[in-house]
Design a protein around this motif. Structure first.
Motif, PDB file in Angstrom:
ATOM      1  N   ARG A   1      24.530  45.072  42.324  1.00 18.47           N
ATOM      2  CA  ARG A   1      24.946  45.468  40.966  1.00 18.47           C
ATOM      3  C   ARG A   1      24.356  44.508  39.937  1.00 18.47           C
ATOM      4  O   ARG A   1      24.576  43.308  40.002  1.00 18.47           O
ATOM      5  N   SER A   2      23.593  45.049  39.009  1.00 19.32           N
ATOM      6  CA  SER A   2      22.975  44.221  37.977  1.00 19.32           C
ATOM      7  C   SER A   2      23.859  44.133  36.740  1.00 19.32           C
ATOM      8  O   SER A   2      24.360  45.144  36.245  1.00 19.32           O
ATOM      9  N   THR A   3      24.046  42.907  36.253  1.00 21.44           N
ATOM     10  CA  THR A   3      24.760  42.679  34.995  1.00 21.44           C
ATOM     11  C   THR A   3      23.808  42.114  33.940  1.00 21.44           C
ATOM     12  O   THR A   3      24.257  41.636  32.898  1.00 21.44           O
ATOM     13  N   ALA A   4      22.512  42.165  34.221  1.00 17.32           N
ATOM     14  CA  ALA A   4      21.526  41.530  33.341  1.00 17.32           C
ATOM     15  C   ALA A   4      21.642  42.041  31.912  1.00 17.32           C
ATOM     16  O   ALA A   4      21.687  43.243  31.666  1.00 17.32           O
ATOM     17  N   GLY A   5      21.709  41.100  30.972  1.00 22.09           N
ATOM     18  CA  GLY A   5      21.776  41.434  29.561  1.00 22.09           C
ATOM     19  C   GLY A   5      23.152  41.820  29.076  1.00 22.09           C
ATOM     20  O   GLY A   5      23.324  42.125  27.888  1.00 22.09           O
ATOM     21  N   ARG A   6      24.154  41.804  29.948  1.00 23.19           N
ATOM     22  CA  ARG A   6      25.487  42.263  29.561  1.00 23.19           C
ATOM     23  C   ARG A   6      26.540  41.156  29.551  1.00 23.19           C
ATOM     24  O   ARG A   6      27.703  41.427  29.222  1.00 23.19           O
ATOM     25  N   LEU A   7      26.167  39.937  29.921  1.00 19.82           N
ATOM     26  CA  LEU A   7      27.145  38.849  29.977  1.00 19.82           C
ATOM     27  C   LEU A   7      26.811  37.779  28.945  1.00 19.82           C
ATOM     28  O   LEU A   7      25.701  37.253  28.924  1.00 19.82           O
ATOM     29  N   ASP A   8      27.787  37.452  28.091  1.00 25.29           N
ATOM     30  CA  ASP A   8      27.599  36.270  27.256  1.00 25.29           C
ATOM     31  C   ASP A   8      27.933  35.047  28.097  1.00 25.29           C
ATOM     32  O   ASP A   8      28.258  35.157  29.292  1.00 25.29           O
ATOM     33  N   LEU A   9      27.849  33.862  27.511  1.00 22.87           N
ATOM     34  CA  LEU A   9      28.054  32.648  28.299  1.00 22.87           C
ATOM     35  C   LEU A   9      29.457  32.558  28.887  1.00 22.87           C
ATOM     36  O   LEU A   9      29.642  32.096  30.016  1.00 22.87           O
ATOM     37  N   ALA A  10      30.444  33.013  28.150  1.00 24.43           N
ATOM     38  CA  ALA A  10      31.814  32.979  28.660  1.00 24.43           C
ATOM     39  C   ALA A  10      31.952  33.892  29.874  1.00 24.43           C
ATOM     40  O   ALA A  10      32.562  33.526  30.888  1.00 24.43           O
ATOM     41  N   ALA A  11      31.379  35.100  29.783  1.00 21.64           N
ATOM     42  CA  ALA A  11      31.462  36.040  30.899  1.00 21.64           C
ATOM     43  C   ALA A  11      30.638  35.568  32.088  1.00 21.64           C
ATOM     44  O   ALA A  11      31.036  35.739  33.250  1.00 21.64           O
ATOM     45  N   LEU A  12      29.492  34.968  31.819  1.00 23.95           N
ATOM     46  CA  LEU A  12      28.672  34.418  32.895  1.00 23.95           C
ATOM     47  C   LEU A  12      29.412  33.288  33.606  1.00 23.95           C
ATOM     48  O   LEU A  12      29.374  33.181  34.839  1.00 23.95           O
ATOM     49  N   THR A  13      30.113  32.475  32.840  1.00 24.15           N
ATOM     50  CA  THR A  13      30.898  31.391  33.428  1.00 24.15           C
ATOM     51  C   THR A  13      31.960  31.943  34.366  1.00 24.15           C
ATOM     52  O   THR A  13      32.151  31.450  35.478  1.00 24.15           O
ATOM     53  N   ALA A  14      32.653  32.986  33.933  1.00 26.22           N
ATOM     54  CA  ALA A  14      33.675  33.597  34.772  1.00 26.22           C
ATOM     55  C   ALA A  14      33.064  34.209  36.025  1.00 26.22           C
ATOM     56  O   ALA A  14      33.640  34.128  37.119  1.00 26.22           O
ATOM     57  N   CYS A  15      31.886  34.805  35.892  1.00 23.47           N
ATOM     58  CA  CYS A  15      31.196  35.412  37.024  1.00 23.47           C
ATOM     59  C   CYS A  15      30.832  34.356  38.063  1.00 23.47           C
ATOM     60  O   CYS A  15      31.081  34.524  39.266  1.00 23.47           O
ATOM     61  N   VAL A  16      30.256  33.242  37.617  1.00 20.77           N
ATOM     62  CA  VAL A  16      29.860  32.168  38.530  1.00 20.77           C
ATOM     63  C   VAL A  16      31.095  31.495  39.132  1.00 20.77           C
ATOM     64  O   VAL A  16      31.129  31.171  40.325  1.00 20.77           O
ATOM     65  N   ALA A  17      32.132  31.319  38.332  1.00 23.12           N
ATOM     66  CA  ALA A  17      33.361  30.701  38.833  1.00 23.12           C
ATOM     67  C   ALA A  17      34.011  31.557  39.915  1.00 23.12           C
ATOM     68  O   ALA A  17      34.664  31.031  40.824  1.00 23.12           O
ATOM     69  N   GLY A  18      33.828  32.868  39.837  1.00 20.66           N
ATOM     70  CA  GLY A  18      34.462  33.762  40.786  1.00 20.66           C
ATOM     71  C   GLY A  18      33.641  34.053  42.029  1.00 20.66           C
ATOM     72  O   GLY A  18      34.103  34.755  42.922  1.00 20.66           O
ATOM     73  N   ALA A  19      32.425  33.526  42.095  1.00 22.30           N
ATOM     74  CA  ALA A  19      31.549  33.817  43.223  1.00 22.30           C
ATOM     75  C   ALA A  19      31.861  32.938  44.428  1.00 22.30           C
ATOM     76  O   ALA A  19      32.309  31.799  44.290  1.00 22.30           O
ATOM     77  N   GLY A  20      31.585  33.490  45.609  1.00 27.19           N
ATOM     78  CA  GLY A  20      31.670  32.674  46.812  1.00 27.19           C
ATOM     79  C   GLY A  20      30.460  31.784  46.958  1.00 27.19           C
ATOM     80  O   GLY A  20      30.560  30.642  47.425  1.00 27.19           O
TER      81      GLY A  20
END
Length: 320
Positions: free
Chosen positions: A207-226
Motif C-alpha cells: 500500500r502506497s502512502t506517497a505524497g499523502r503524509l505530512d510529517l506528523a502522519a509520517l511520524t505516526a506511521c514509523v512509530a507504528g511499524a514493526g
C-alpha cells in the motif's frame, strides 16, 4: 523581554533529527532563554510541535535571516562556515557559538571532518556548557500510535540517485514480506509517488502512502511499524529517534558518520564499504553508488529476519 537563543540548522528532516541532541543541550545551557530554530518551516514547525524548540524562524537554506528583536545568542548548527557564520554575525549577536573559522574571524572548537554528525554538534554545544549526547536523539511516540509487529514500512526514495536502491530490488523484498503475511506500507514524498507506484505494481498488496503524509502522519506511521526499511534518508533518522527497528541501506556516506547513534540492537546497517578507507562517494550524485549497488535482496531479507526472528524468503518475479 525573554532572552533568546537562535540556532541555525536550515536543512532537511534527517539533518534536523541529528541536531535534536544539540538543541536539547542548548536548553540546558540557557534554561532562561527562549529557543528559536532557523530552519525550513515544515521541519521547524514539526520540531516546535514536538516541544524540541519554542519557535521557528522559517529559513530557506542560507538566505538572509529576517530577525526582529534584541540580539540573540546565536548558534551555528548548520556548518563550519564561513557563509553560515557570517549569516549569524550579521545579526550582531550577544554571543556566537560556532566552530572555529579564521575566514569568518571566529574562534571556537576545531571542526573534525571524520566525526559522527550527532557527536559533532553535541561537542560544540558542550563547549558552551550544554550537556547532551546521543541518548537525546529519542522522541516520544505520538499520542495514539501503537506498534504493529506485522507492519513493515518501506521507504524506497532518497533525495539523490546515489542513495536510491533500485525499484527492481525493492519489489522482490516487498513481495517476500507480503508472502510471509506482513503488511507493507510504502512511504515517500509527492515526487516519489511514481517510484512507490512501480513497486506496488510489482508487489500487489503493498500500500502506497506517497505524497499523502505530512510529517506528523509520517511520524505516526514509523512509530507504528514493526520494522522500517530504507536508505540513508530522513526516515532512517526518524526510525532511530522513535526506537523503531530498522534495516538501513547505506552507499556513498559511511554509517559511522551518519548511521544510528543509539540502540544498535534495533538497527541493522548494510554497507559494503571499508571504514578504514577515508574516501566517500558523492551523496548528491545521480548515479547509483557502487557500494549501495552491492547490497543484495538476499542480504536485506536476512537482515529483516534477524530483527523479526522469522524466515523471510524472496519470491519469484512477476511475469512481465
Amino acid at each position: 523581554m525573554t532572552p533568546t537563543v537562535l540556532a541555525l540548522r536550515a536543512l532537511g528532516l534527517g539533518d534536523a533529527l541529528t541536531g535534536v541532541p544539540a538543541l536539547r543541550g542548548l536548553r540546558r545551557a540557557f534554561p532562561a532563554h527562549r529557543l528559536v530554530l532557523a530552519a525550513p518551516e515544515p521541519v521547524g514547525a514539526w520540531l516546535h510541535h514536538r516541544g524540541v524548540v519554542d519557535a521557528v524562524l522559517p529559513t530557506a537554506g542560507l538566505a538572509p535571516l529576517h530577525w526582529e528583536g534584541p540580539a540573540p545568542v546565536a548558534v551555528n548548527l548548520h556548518g563550519h562556515g564561513p557563509q553560515s557564520h557570517r549569516l549569524l554575525q550579521a545579526l550582531r549577536p550577544q554571543q556566537l557559538i560556532a566552530f572555529g573559522c579564521p575566514a569568518a574571524d571566529h574562534l571556537g572548537p576545531a571542526w573534525r571532518a571524520d566525526e559522527h554528525e550527532v557527536l559533532r554538534w553535541c561537542r560544540l554545544v558542550r563547549s558552551a556548557g550544554g550537556d547532551c549526547g546521543p541518548e537525546d536523539l529519542r522522541l516520544s511516540h505520538p499520542a495514539g500510535a501503537t506498534r504493529s509487529p506485522d507492519t513493515v514500512v518501506v521507504h524506497p526514495g532518497a533525495a539523490s540517485g546515489s542513495r536510491r536502491w533500485p525499484v527492481e530490488r525493492w519489489a522482490p523484498v516487498a513481495r517476500a514480506l507480503l508472502a510471509q503475511g506482513y503488511q507493507v506500507v510504502l512511504t515517500g514524498s509527492r515526487a516519489e509517488a511514481g517510484l512507490c507506484a512501480r513497486i506496488a505494481e510489482q508487489a500487489p498488496g503493498a500500500r502506497s502512502t506517497a505524497g499523502r503524509l505530512d510529517l506528523a502522519a509520517l511520524t505516526a506511521c514509523v512509530a507504528g511499524a514493526g520494522v522500517v526499511l530504507c536508505g540513508d534518508t530522513g526516515v532512517a533518522h526518524l526510525a532511530t529517534a522513535l526506537a523503531t527497528p530498522s534495516v538501513l541501506l547505506f552507499g556513498p556516506t559511511p554509517p559511522h558518520r551518519w548511521g544510528p547513534a543509539v540502540d544498535p540492537h534495533l538497527h541493522t546497517v548494510l554497507w559494503p564499504g571499508d571504514p578504514a578507507t577515508p574516501a566517500w562517494g558523492d551523496p548528491h550524485a545521480e548515479a547509483l553508488d557502487p557500494r549501495l549497488a552491492a547490497v543484495t535482496v538476499a542480504e536485506v531479507l536476512q537482515a529483516v529476519r534477524g530483527l523479526v526472528g522469522g524466515p523471510v524468503r524472496p519470491t519469484a518475479a512477476r511475469p512481465g
